[in-house]
Design a protein around this motif. Structure first.
Motif, PDB file in Angstrom:
ATOM      1  N   ASP A   1     -34.790  23.827  32.396  1.00  0.00           N
ATOM      2  CA  ASP A   1     -35.251  24.549  31.212  1.00  0.00           C
ATOM      3  C   ASP A   1     -34.113  25.281  30.505  1.00  0.00           C
ATOM      4  OD1 ASP A   1     -34.957  26.381  33.305  1.00  0.00           O
ATOM      5  OD2 ASP A   1     -36.908  27.321  33.052  1.00  0.00           O
TER       6      ASP A   1
ATOM      7  N   ASP B   1     -28.215  29.425  32.353  1.00  0.00           N
ATOM      8  CA  ASP B   1     -27.781  30.804  32.070  1.00  0.00           C
ATOM      9  C   ASP B   1     -26.415  30.992  32.743  1.00  0.00           C
ATOM     10  OD1 ASP B   1     -27.591  33.522  31.635  1.00  0.00           O
ATOM     11  OD2 ASP B   1     -29.479  34.057  32.559  1.00  0.00           O
ATOM     12  N   SER B   2     -26.366  31.543  33.944  1.00  0.00           N
ATOM     13  CA  SER B   2     -25.084  31.636  34.662  1.00  0.00           C
ATOM     14  C   SER B   2     -24.652  30.257  35.151  1.00  0.00           C
ATOM     15  CB  SER B   2     -25.214  32.585  35.848  1.00  0.00           C
ATOM     16  OG  SER B   2     -26.077  32.027  36.823  1.00  0.00           O
ATOM     17  N   GLY B   3     -25.634  29.356  35.351  1.00  0.00           N
ATOM     18  CA  GLY B   3     -25.344  28.032  35.885  1.00  0.00           C
ATOM     19  C   GLY B   3     -25.340  28.010  37.403  1.00  0.00           C
TER      20      GLY B   3
ATOM     21  N   THR C   1     -27.817  28.310  39.531  1.00  0.00           N
ATOM     22  CA  THR C   1     -28.903  27.504  40.068  1.00  0.00           C
ATOM     23  C   THR C   1     -28.527  26.021  40.030  1.00  0.00           C
ATOM     24  OG1 THR C   1     -30.472  29.132  39.198  1.00  0.00           O
ATOM     25  CG2 THR C   1     -31.379  27.005  39.869  1.00  0.00           C
TER      26      THR C   1
ATOM     27  N   LYS D   1     -27.816  29.340  27.398  1.00  0.00           N
ATOM     28  CA  LYS D   1     -27.708  30.707  26.900  1.00  0.00           C
ATOM     29  C   LYS D   1     -26.242  31.029  26.657  1.00  0.00           C
ATOM     30  CE  LYS D   1     -30.734  33.784  28.469  1.00  0.00           C
ATOM     31  NZ  LYS D   1     -31.323  34.862  29.292  1.00  0.00           N
TER      32      LYS D   1
ATOM     33  N   ILE E   1     -35.639  35.255  26.996  1.00  0.00           N
ATOM     34  CA  ILE E   1     -36.584  34.474  26.210  1.00  0.00           C
ATOM     35  C   ILE E   1     -37.670  33.858  27.107  1.00  0.00           C
ATOM     36  CG2 ILE E   1     -34.970  33.963  24.338  1.00  0.00           C
ATOM     37  CD1 ILE E   1     -34.464  31.285  25.642  1.00  0.00           C
TER      38      ILE E   1
HETATM   39  P1  IMP Z   1     -28.923  30.576  36.165  1.00  0.00           P
HETATM   40  O1  IMP Z   1     -28.849  30.269  37.626  1.00  0.00           O
HETATM   41  O2  IMP Z   1     -28.367  31.935  35.833  1.00  0.00           O
HETATM   42  O3  IMP Z   1     -28.322  29.498  35.279  1.00  0.00           O
HETATM   43  O4  IMP Z   1     -30.451  30.736  35.815  1.00  0.00           O
HETATM   44  C1  IMP Z   1     -31.249  29.665  35.616  1.00  0.00           C
HETATM   45  C2  IMP Z   1     -32.715  30.002  35.809  1.00  0.00           C
HETATM   46  O5  IMP Z   1     -32.992  31.379  35.508  1.00  0.00           O
HETATM   47  C3  IMP Z   1     -33.519  29.181  34.839  1.00  0.00           C
HETATM   48  O6  IMP Z   1     -33.927  27.965  35.419  1.00  0.00           O
HETATM   49  C4  IMP Z   1     -34.680  30.094  34.524  1.00  0.00           C
HETATM   50  O7  IMP Z   1     -35.733  29.884  35.448  1.00  0.00           O
HETATM   51  C5  IMP Z   1     -34.141  31.484  34.704  1.00  0.00           C
HETATM   52  N1  IMP Z   1     -33.760  32.097  33.415  1.00  0.00           N
HETATM   53  C6  IMP Z   1     -32.507  32.342  32.954  1.00  0.00           C
HETATM   54  N2  IMP Z   1     -32.536  32.923  31.745  1.00  0.00           N
HETATM   55  C7  IMP Z   1     -33.845  33.050  31.420  1.00  0.00           C
HETATM   56  C8  IMP Z   1     -34.541  33.571  30.270  1.00  0.00           C
HETATM   57  O8  IMP Z   1     -33.976  34.046  29.274  1.00  0.00           O
HETATM   58  N3  IMP Z   1     -35.895  33.528  30.333  1.00  0.00           N
HETATM   59  C9  IMP Z   1     -36.594  33.007  31.385  1.00  0.00           C
HETATM   60  N4  IMP Z   1     -35.984  32.505  32.465  1.00  0.00           N
HETATM   61  C10 IMP Z   1     -34.624  32.526  32.489  1.00  0.00           C
END
Ligand code: IMP
Ligand code: MG
Length: 184
Positions: A103, A106-108, A110, A134, A157
């Motif tokens: 979806d 963000d940080s990447g 995950t 993001k 969001i």
């Molecule tokens: P990452 O590991 O920081 O890239 O985060 C990824 C996961 O965090 C996404 O798959 C989302 O489930 C959740 N996430 C990150 N940013 C948002 C946001 O703005 N709204 C809702 N979920 C988010």
């Protein structure tokens, strides 16, 4: 198209119409690149379900679908970086062309975890299609996606599968959540 704005939403980032256009474009790109192949699309639960349902119908090459659920702990608005597999694939991916559907990047952290985990199973290829990236000033995500739907500003969001504490996934658009909703 005038959409009824949910009272917890500050502003719309992508309307239903915007989303439709983005999904069509991504579907064309993916179908072109995977011509003659039979990719296994791996949807990351739960956030990617809505995007997955749309993008798979925009892909014209033969494909299969499987699901993974990962949890980065907690219900907060920031990713912890500590990832746990809650549900694993049913499919063996050795020798397959795997396309991860996510979806939002963000940080990447995950996706970085997920891509390493899947690569260890010897697939033919692993790529990422993320509906959103993001944009955070001065920060680069830990992974590089092959397909990006749209870039969004650094705000929390929701909608189109994205949640806050499991809410708002059913909104048909992407909107900025009012900070007072999660700062309470
Ligand atoms: P990452 O590991 O920081 O890239 O985060 C990824 C996961 O965090 C996404 O798959 C989302 O489930 C959740 N996430 C990150 N940013 C948002 C946001 O703005 N709204 C809702 N979920 C988010
Ligand atoms: Mg989430």
């Amino acid at each position: 198209m005038a959409e009824e704005l949910h009272p917890d939403i500050e502003s719309i980032v992508l309307s239903e119409e915007d989303i439709h256009g983005i999904v069509s474009r991504l579907g064309e790109e993916i179908s072109r690149d995977y011509e003659g192949k039979n990719p296994l699309c791996v949807a990351v639960l739960k956030g990617a379900v809505v995007f997955t349902a749309d993008i798979m119908r925009a892909i014209t090459v033969p494909m299969a679908i499987d699901f993974m659920a990962v949890s980065s702990y907690g219900e907060g608005v920031k990713s912890s970086g500590v990832v746990r597999i809650v549900k694993d694939l049913d499919t063996k991916i050795e020798g397959r062309d795997v396309l991860i559907l996510e979806d939002i990047l963000d940080s990447g952290l995950t996706l970085n975890y997920l891509i390493r985990n899947l690569q260890a199973r010897n697939p033919k290829s692993v790529r990422i299609a993320t509906f959103l990236v993001k944009d955070i000033e001065g920060k680069k995500p830990a992974v590089a996606p092959s397909y990006v739907g749209a870039h969004v500003p650094d705000a929390f969001i929701v909608g189109y599968g994205l949640d806050y504490a499991e809410r708002y996934r059913n909104l048909p658009y992407i909107g900025v959540l009012k900070p007072e909703v999660y700062e309470k």
